[in-house]
Write an enzyme that holds these catalytic residues in place. Structure first.
Site, PDB file in Angstrom:
ATOM      1  N   LYS A 195       1.066   4.062  -2.996  1.00  0.00           N
ATOM      2  CA  LYS A 195       0.670   5.457  -2.773  1.00  0.00           C
ATOM      3  C   LYS A 195       1.852   6.416  -2.946  1.00  0.00           C
ATOM      4  O   LYS A 195       1.673   7.541  -3.430  1.00  0.00           O
ATOM      5  CB  LYS A 195       0.042   5.607  -1.383  1.00  0.00           C
ATOM      6  CG  LYS A 195      -1.316   4.925  -1.256  1.00  0.00           C
ATOM      7  CD  LYS A 195      -2.338   5.482  -2.243  1.00  0.00           C
ATOM      8  CE  LYS A 195      -3.716   4.902  -2.047  1.00  0.00           C
ATOM      9  NZ  LYS A 195      -4.716   5.443  -2.995  1.00  0.00           N
ATOM     10  N   TYR A 204       0.835  -1.203   0.000  1.00  0.00           N
ATOM     11  CA  TYR A 204       0.000   0.000   0.000  1.00  0.00           C
ATOM     12  C   TYR A 204       0.869   1.252   0.000  1.00  0.00           C
ATOM     13  O   TYR A 204       0.630   2.186  -0.778  1.00  0.00           O
ATOM     14  CB  TYR A 204      -0.917  -0.019   1.217  1.00  0.00           C
ATOM     15  CG  TYR A 204      -1.961   1.079   1.213  1.00  0.00           C
ATOM     16  CD1 TYR A 204      -3.022   1.036   0.316  1.00  0.00           C
ATOM     17  CD2 TYR A 204      -1.888   2.151   2.099  1.00  0.00           C
ATOM     18  CE1 TYR A 204      -3.987   2.041   0.304  1.00  0.00           C
ATOM     19  CE2 TYR A 204      -2.853   3.155   2.098  1.00  0.00           C
ATOM     20  CZ  TYR A 204      -3.891   3.086   1.198  1.00  0.00           C
ATOM     21  OH  TYR A 204      -4.845   4.083   1.188  1.00  0.00           O
TER      22      TYR A 204
END
Length: 241
Positions: free
Chosen positions: A159, A155
């Site tokens: 991002k 993640y």
């Protein structure tokens, strides 16, 4: 400020959570909304809700990580609405586990959804926007793009990558009158967090409608102005100092 009335906006992951809140905020301003989601029934349910307020809304079932589906979705939006004024890259997934436990196919799935998806959507949306003489792309990032915590390696990577992509698009597309903004969203009371962390105190989180209102604001800025980055945090945010 610019009006959103009759502007066509495509929102990915628009069926629930922040995506649904964004669709609702834009609909209130008179925008025409294409609700794109991996789950057809979720997108259709959101469209039905938007139509109750006389919003011209349309559901699209598509996987943001599949290039053929992305191209088809952009074409479908233009076919239905005649144009595409803005894209909100909101769809995202996560897997909470250590690097040791994270399977390579799970890593690929997260990167494909959270990073490759926004790239492909921006690529094909920008082609349409060039023909129209301009447009706007908003990428929904996270505080996870600015700092890191355990058990979220994929993640974080996705991002941080999305932030880099956004900055590159901002630099590359400005001369073509296509605005690109990154929204760093702090913790929200959405299924993305609450379904996975049932012990999380909702009082530490913010209403997704508040982040959605920031997206709405970015889309109404004067033609000569773009906000490249903005961070929206709950007052009791724990993932950011």
């Amino acid at each position: 400020m610019n009006s959103l009335k009759n502007k066509v906006v495509l929102v990915t992951g628009g069926g629930r959570g922040l995506g649904a809140a964004i669709c609702q905020a834009l609909a209130k301003e008179g925008a025409r909304v294409a609700v794109m989601d991996l789950h057809a029934e979720t997108a259709q349910a959101q469209v039905a809700e938007l139509q109750q307020s006389d919003c011209h809304a349309y559901a699209i079932r598509a996987d943001v990580g599949d290039e053929a589906q992305v191209k088809a979705a952009i074409s479908e939006v233009v076919k239905v609405f005649g144009r595409l004024d803005a894209l909100v890259n909101n769809a995202g997934i996560d897997k909470t586990c250590s690097v040791d436990e994270l399977e390579c196919d799970e890593w690929d799935r997260i990167i494909r959804t959270n990073l490759s998806g926004p790239f492909m959507l921006a690529k094909y949306a920008a082609r349409q926007m060039r023909e129209q003489g301009g447009g706007q792309i908003i990428n929904i990032a996270s505080t996870a793009a600015r700092r890191a915590w355990p058990n979220a390696a994929a993640y974080h990577a996705s991002k941080w990558g999305l932030l880099g992509l956004s900055q590159a698009l901002h630099a590359e597309l400005r001369s073509e009158r296509i605005k690109v903004s990154t929204v760093f969203a702090g913790g929200m009371r959405t299924p993305f967090l609450l379904d996975r962390f049932p012990d999380l105190d909702p009082g530490l989180l913010q209403d997704p409608a508040n982040v959605a209102d920031t997206v709405r604001y970015l889309l109404t800025l004067p033609e000569e102005t773009v906000i490249a980055e903005v961070m929206v945090l709950p007052m009791r945010e724990t993932s950011w100092p």
